[in-house]
Design a protein around this motif. Sequence first.
Motif, PDB file in Angstrom:
ATOM      1  N   ALA A 172       0.855  -1.194   0.000  1.00 26.31           N
ATOM      2  CA  ALA A 172       0.000   0.000   0.000  1.00 26.31           C
ATOM      3  C   ALA A 172       0.893   1.247   0.000  1.00 26.31           C
ATOM      4  CB  ALA A 172      -0.918  -0.005   1.219  1.00 26.31           C
ATOM      5  N   SER A 191      -6.937   0.933  -5.939  1.00 28.85           N
ATOM      6  CA  SER A 191      -8.071   1.105  -5.033  1.00 28.85           C
ATOM      7  C   SER A 191      -8.444   2.584  -5.017  1.00 28.85           C
ATOM      8  CB  SER A 191      -7.692   0.699  -3.607  1.00 28.85           C
ATOM      9  OG  SER A 191      -7.139  -0.584  -3.564  1.00 28.85           O
ATOM     10  N   ARG A 213     -15.213  -3.983  -4.813  1.00 32.08           N
ATOM     11  CA  ARG A 213     -14.951  -3.851  -3.378  1.00 32.08           C
ATOM     12  C   ARG A 213     -16.272  -3.884  -2.612  1.00 32.08           C
ATOM     13  NH1 ARG A 213     -11.388   0.583  -0.055  1.00 32.08           N
ATOM     14  NH2 ARG A 213     -12.042  -0.058   2.032  1.00 32.08           N
ATOM     15  N   SER A 259      -7.521  -0.155   9.221  1.00 31.58           N
ATOM     16  CA  SER A 259      -6.069  -0.213   9.388  1.00 31.58           C
ATOM     17  C   SER A 259      -5.717  -0.338  10.867  1.00 31.58           C
ATOM     18  CB  SER A 259      -5.481   1.067   8.801  1.00 31.58           C
ATOM     19  OG  SER A 259      -4.091   0.997   8.693  1.00 31.58           O
ATOM     20  N   GLU A 272      -2.710  -6.389   0.378  1.00 33.14           N
ATOM     21  CA  GLU A 272      -2.325  -4.976   0.265  1.00 33.14           C
ATOM     22  C   GLU A 272      -1.739  -4.459   1.578  1.00 33.14           C
ATOM     23  OE1 GLU A 272      -5.990  -2.981  -0.639  1.00 33.14           O
ATOM     24  OE2 GLU A 272      -6.208  -3.913  -2.599  1.00 33.14           O
ATOM     25  N   ARG A 292       1.339  -0.739   6.559  1.00 32.41           N
ATOM     26  CA  ARG A 292       1.983  -0.499   7.847  1.00 32.41           C
ATOM     27  C   ARG A 292       2.861  -1.669   8.317  1.00 32.41           C
ATOM     28  NH1 ARG A 292      -0.674   2.841  11.594  1.00 32.41           N
ATOM     29  NH2 ARG A 292      -2.569   2.392  10.431  1.00 32.41           N
ATOM     30  N   TYR A 316       2.989   5.975   7.274  1.00 33.88           N
ATOM     31  CA  TYR A 316       2.140   7.146   7.502  1.00 33.88           C
ATOM     32  C   TYR A 316       2.866   8.215   8.319  1.00 33.88           C
ATOM     33  CZ  TYR A 316      -1.134   3.545   6.044  1.00 33.88           C
ATOM     34  OH  TYR A 316      -1.758   2.529   5.345  1.00 33.88           O
ATOM     35  N   MET A 375       2.558  11.542   5.245  1.00 35.86           N
ATOM     36  CA  MET A 375       1.495  12.491   5.588  1.00 35.86           C
ATOM     37  C   MET A 375       2.050  13.875   5.929  1.00 35.86           C
ATOM     38  SD  MET A 375      -0.874   9.867   7.820  1.00 35.86           S
ATOM     39  CE  MET A 375      -2.247  10.983   8.132  1.00 35.86           C
TER      40      MET A 375
END
Length: 410
Positions: free
Chosen positions: A59, A103, A150, A203, A275, A278, A372, A376
């Motif tokens: 991801a 996605s 999905r 997540s 996928e 993290r 992340y 971010m």
Amino acid sequence: MAFFDYRDGILHAEDVPLPRIAEAVGTPVHVYSAAALRHAAYGFSAALAPLPVARRAFAVKANPNIALLRLLAECGYGADIVSGGELAHAIAAGMKPQDIVFSGVGKTDREMIEALDAGIGQFNLELEEEGQVLSDLARVRGVRAPVVLRVNPDVDAGTHAKIATGQRETKFGVPIDAAPAIYARLARLDGLDLRGIAVHIGSQLRDLTPMERAFTRIGDLVRTLRAAGHGVSDVDLGGGLGIAYAPDETAPSFEDYAGMVGRVTRNWNVALTFEPGRAIVGAAGLLLTRVIWVKPGVTHPYVIVDAAMNDLMRPALYDAFHRFAAVAPRGGRMQAHIAGPICETGDSFARGREIDAVRRGDLAVFHTTGAYGAAMASTYNCRAVSPQLLVDGDEYRIVGERGTVIDRAA
Ligand code: LLP
């Protein structure tokens, strides 16, 4: 295995002492360990080895750094993307188009065209109309777009509300009750090669139970679809596997996760796509920072560091915990609030936490920021985006430049 560890009282990234990095590039800086990334990537692959795996699609949103993506491509990973920008990153990193899945709840026509032209392996449709538009775009190009639908399985993921996606009211996917009828209509579209189902319920899931419940519902749906005469060759199980951030936290191992998937999907007879974000990159990064002040407070002192919420949003956005540690601990401990220089109270990393005693000028880190973290970043308060650096053994190189603070177009 510890890829960030103390040697002679100094925190190292693999064989490189962190003070050397601070000296060379300044702080704050995101530091990644190539060995940690490879360890997680190969570990995940090994755990999945008994399963019928179509692709492991990292991801990209978790960390779009091209040097890291290149490393993952070498480990056999493809990409889960959610934008044209992420597509460009995945291609630039050498990921095979076949191993890229797209996605995302708001793909624009332009992004769908770029992905069709790149020949990606799978589009994950989030709504019926998207399928109709994609079918038309594919037909005029004389191709059939490989797609899965999905589905939202209506399961509470048991994670932070801002990162849960599988509950009844959500912008993601189609409701599982409506899926058979939508699937039947999509199957009739000439421009689509409809192959199966995708699911992702959220997540940072540290309990496998909600995932297992969701996957079980997907298994029922696969049987329903087949009973109605549809072909189902692929299921994309998304990402979401959680990791331990705090010392007292536990998280499922890759083997626990693969074992659960194997049990639930045993009779599905499909190729599986994963996928993970993290779980692959989270522990492979830390944020190196310097203490600017230790400011007296009413209950506890404020440790003001030179990293801020623009470098690491997670604590401000989700009250997320990132372990703080001195690079060269002095031995003592202190109780403190930890905050950045940004002019709002939300720019806080910890409140009343027991930490290594630090003083003005000391180096310190926030651990487990590989996922992340830099991904971010923002430039709030005209702060430059922090550089990123990849350590491999006793070498390191800059893999993300420090941003600029002046917009020349203005
Ligand atoms: N697949 C889909 C469709 C996703 O939406 C996500 C994450 C993933 C895979 C990867 O999930 P992972 O394996 O990394 O849990 N910014 C938040 C996390 C947002 C996750 C969004 N979607 C955070 O810092 O915790």
